[in-house]
Enzyme design. Structure first.
Site, PDB file in Angstrom:
ATOM      1  N   PRO A   2       0.594  -1.061   0.039  1.00  0.00           N
ATOM      2  CA  PRO A   2      -0.088   0.032   0.085  1.00  0.00           C
ATOM      3  C   PRO A   2       0.759   1.287   0.058  1.00  0.00           C
ATOM      4  O   PRO A   2       1.359   1.496   1.113  1.00  0.00           O
ATOM      5  CB  PRO A   2      -1.056  -0.164   1.293  1.00  0.00           C
ATOM      6  CG  PRO A   2      -0.969  -1.552   1.604  1.00  0.00           C
ATOM      7  CD  PRO A   2       0.385  -2.247   1.244  1.00  0.00           C
ATOM      8  N   GLU A   3       0.815   2.174  -1.009  1.00  0.00           N
ATOM      9  CA  GLU A   3       1.283   3.146  -1.316  1.00  0.00           C
ATOM     10  C   GLU A   3       0.076   4.265  -1.107  1.00  0.00           C
ATOM     11  O   GLU A   3      -1.038   3.764  -0.866  1.00  0.00           O
ATOM     12  CB  GLU A   3       2.055   3.624  -2.438  1.00  0.00           C
ATOM     13  CG  GLU A   3       3.018   2.374  -2.312  1.00  0.00           C
ATOM     14  CD  GLU A   3       4.114   2.821  -3.592  1.00  0.00           C
ATOM     15  OE1 GLU A   3       4.376   3.997  -4.181  1.00  0.00           O
ATOM     16  OE2 GLU A   3       4.771   1.585  -3.971  1.00  0.00           O
ATOM     17  N   LYS A  59       0.907   7.538   3.504  1.00  0.00           N
ATOM     18  CA  LYS A  59       0.688   6.191   3.583  1.00  0.00           C
ATOM     19  C   LYS A  59      -0.120   6.056   4.917  1.00  0.00           C
ATOM     20  O   LYS A  59      -0.733   4.824   5.353  1.00  0.00           O
ATOM     21  CB  LYS A  59       1.570   5.289   3.451  1.00  0.00           C
ATOM     22  CG  LYS A  59       2.531   5.366   2.047  1.00  0.00           C
ATOM     23  CD  LYS A  59       3.787   4.557   2.190  1.00  0.00           C
ATOM     24  CE  LYS A  59       4.659   4.978   1.045  1.00  0.00           C
ATOM     25  NZ  LYS A  59       5.721   4.116   1.066  1.00  0.00           N
ATOM     26  N   HIS A  93      -5.414 -13.625   9.052  1.00  0.00           N
ATOM     27  CA  HIS A  93      -4.283 -12.685   9.476  1.00  0.00           C
ATOM     28  C   HIS A  93      -5.253 -11.381   9.753  1.00  0.00           C
ATOM     29  O   HIS A  93      -4.783 -10.381   9.794  1.00  0.00           O
ATOM     30  CB  HIS A  93      -3.469 -12.328   8.337  1.00  0.00           C
ATOM     31  CG  HIS A  93      -2.547 -13.531   8.068  1.00  0.00           C
ATOM     32  ND1 HIS A  93      -1.897 -14.444   9.098  1.00  0.00           N
ATOM     33  CD2 HIS A  93      -2.550 -14.203   7.167  1.00  0.00           C
ATOM     34  CE1 HIS A  93      -1.059 -15.329   8.518  1.00  0.00           C
ATOM     35  NE2 HIS A  93      -1.699 -15.347   7.115  1.00  0.00           N
ATOM     36  N   ARG A 112       1.777 -10.152   6.967  1.00  0.00           N
ATOM     37  CA  ARG A 112       2.967  -9.785   7.553  1.00  0.00           C
ATOM     38  C   ARG A 112       2.684  -8.686   8.719  1.00  0.00           C
ATOM     39  O   ARG A 112       1.704  -7.650   8.326  1.00  0.00           O
ATOM     40  CB  ARG A 112       4.015  -9.143   6.662  1.00  0.00           C
ATOM     41  CG  ARG A 112       4.981 -10.237   6.016  1.00  0.00           C
ATOM     42  CD  ARG A 112       5.708  -9.570   4.976  1.00  0.00           C
ATOM     43  NE  ARG A 112       5.672  -9.697   3.707  1.00  0.00           N
ATOM     44  CZ  ARG A 112       5.956  -9.079   2.671  1.00  0.00           C
ATOM     45  NH1 ARG A 112       6.725  -8.273   2.539  1.00  0.00           N
ATOM     46  NH2 ARG A 112       5.449  -9.432   1.549  1.00  0.00           N
ATOM     47  N   ARG A 153      18.552  19.239  -1.714  1.00  0.00           N
ATOM     48  CA  ARG A 153      18.663  17.902  -1.379  1.00  0.00           C
ATOM     49  C   ARG A 153      19.988  17.157  -2.027  1.00  0.00           C
ATOM     50  O   ARG A 153      20.010  17.095  -3.361  1.00  0.00           O
ATOM     51  CB  ARG A 153      17.552  17.095  -1.766  1.00  0.00           C
ATOM     52  CG  ARG A 153      16.629  16.651  -0.665  1.00  0.00           C
ATOM     53  CD  ARG A 153      15.463  15.781  -1.023  1.00  0.00           C
ATOM     54  NE  ARG A 153      16.087  14.289  -0.567  1.00  0.00           N
ATOM     55  CZ  ARG A 153      15.617  13.513   0.509  1.00  0.00           C
ATOM     56  NH1 ARG A 153      14.914  14.441   1.478  1.00  0.00           N
ATOM     57  NH2 ARG A 153      16.209  12.629   0.743  1.00  0.00           N
ATOM     58  N   ARG A 252      16.435  -0.451  -2.720  1.00  0.00           N
ATOM     59  CA  ARG A 252      15.469  -0.915  -3.124  1.00  0.00           C
ATOM     60  C   ARG A 252      15.562  -1.324  -4.493  1.00  0.00           C
ATOM     61  O   ARG A 252      16.486  -0.823  -5.296  1.00  0.00           O
ATOM     62  CB  ARG A 252      14.314   0.040  -2.954  1.00  0.00           C
ATOM     63  CG  ARG A 252      14.172   0.816  -1.768  1.00  0.00           C
ATOM     64  CD  ARG A 252      14.139  -0.307  -0.691  1.00  0.00           C
ATOM     65  NE  ARG A 252      12.692  -0.948  -0.813  1.00  0.00           N
ATOM     66  CZ  ARG A 252      11.488  -0.708  -0.349  1.00  0.00           C
ATOM     67  NH1 ARG A 252      11.552   0.258   0.130  1.00  0.00           N
ATOM     68  NH2 ARG A 252      10.760  -1.445  -0.850  1.00  0.00           N
TER      69      ARG A 252
END
Length: 264
Positions: A2-3, A59, A93, A112, A153, A252
């Site tokens: 989920p984003e 999120k 779950h 998870r 940045r 990633r």
DNA sequence: ACATTGACCTGAGAGC
DNA sequence: TGCTCTCAGGTCAATG
């Protein structure tokens, strides 16, 4: 998984199923997913109350309880919500089950245990504590601000996009998608982007998030021209037919079309 | 200040 | 079929 688009879909789902119904009971089986609260405190905050409204930042999903603060949910990599008749077996779950007076229940399901269930006085208080950046889909991030954020940045543009304190909501999948559509290589240094690149990136970010939300973040319903339908080493780029490459970038796996996104 | 790595969890898929 | 290994879209802490 989920984003931002997924969590926005969950938020709307909660709105259409679970608002303004009295909560009769709550079960929580989520050791280590509760941070700073006990299960019994969450149960007490919910029981006898109802959800009044929801909001989202990145999120994180927030659900307002009448006069009792906010329930905070984070879905980690596998979480989702499932509303159904109370007589139906909850999915495997299910770690949070909220029962309503109409006999239905809302289950929070995490296979998870990467995710979070919590309480907060207000979304703003939570956002401040977690130092979350502005929501990536917030139209109030003007391109000037976006440009300024990036030009200050160090590091790759992809790690900037995925940094939740920089800007909240974009993860690995949508990060790759936005960069693919903007024709920018994820390893490009954020501050090396030209003004034109930054404008383009900003536009593509909004476009990707908007369409993904409209399609309920269901990959099957997203265009075949999108990279996320082709996240496999060696698959054909839908734009140029070249071969998609997997690369490790800021820890990633990034999927890139080396032709459409020339390396810096 | 950044990237990298491993930990946290569990399940799916690949390879033997 | 069954076993083992690797990997996964999230975050966090420790290390370089």
């Amino acid at each position: 998984m989920p984003e931002l688009p997924d969590v926005e879909t969950f938020r709307r789902y909660l709105n259409s199923t679970s608002l303004h119904r009295q909560i009769t009971d709550t079960d929580i089986h989520a050791p280590r997913m509760l941070k700073g609260v006990s299960a019994s405190k969450v149960v007490r905050a919910l029981k006898g109350h109802e959800f009044k409204s929801t909001c989202r930042r990145g999120k994180y999903l927030f659900a307002e309880l009448d006069g009792n603060g906010w329930l905070v949910l984070h879905f980690g990599m596998t979480g989702y919500l499932a509303y159904a008749k109370g007589s139906d077996d909850p999915p495997e779950h299910s770690r949070l089950i909220i029962r309503f007076e109409n006999g239905y229940r809302l289950a929070g399901v995490w296979s998870r245990r990467l995710g979070r269930i919590g309480l907060s006085d207000s979304p703003d208080a939570f956002i401040e504590k977690e130092e979350l950046g502005p929501d990536a889909y917030d139209p109030e991030i003007p391109s000037v601000k976006f440009k300024e954020m990036l030009s200050n940045r160090r590091g790759s543009v992809k790690s900037a996009l995925m940094d939740q304190q920089f800007m909240a909501g974009v993860g690995n999948i949508y990060g790759d998608e936005i960069l693919y559509q903007a024709h920018i290589h994820p390893r490009t240094e954020a501050r090396d982007l030209s003004d034109r690149d930054v404008d383009n990136l900003h536009r593509k970010m909004r476009h990707v998030l908007k369409l993904a939300i409209e399609r309920q973040a269901d990959p099957e319903r997203l265009p075949d021209s999108w990279l996320l339908r082709h996240r496999n080493e060696g698959e054909k780029c839908p734009a140029c037919g070249g071969s998609i490459k997997a690369e490790k970038i800021s820890g990633r796996t990034a999927y890139v079309c080396p032709h459409c996104q020339p390396a810096p």
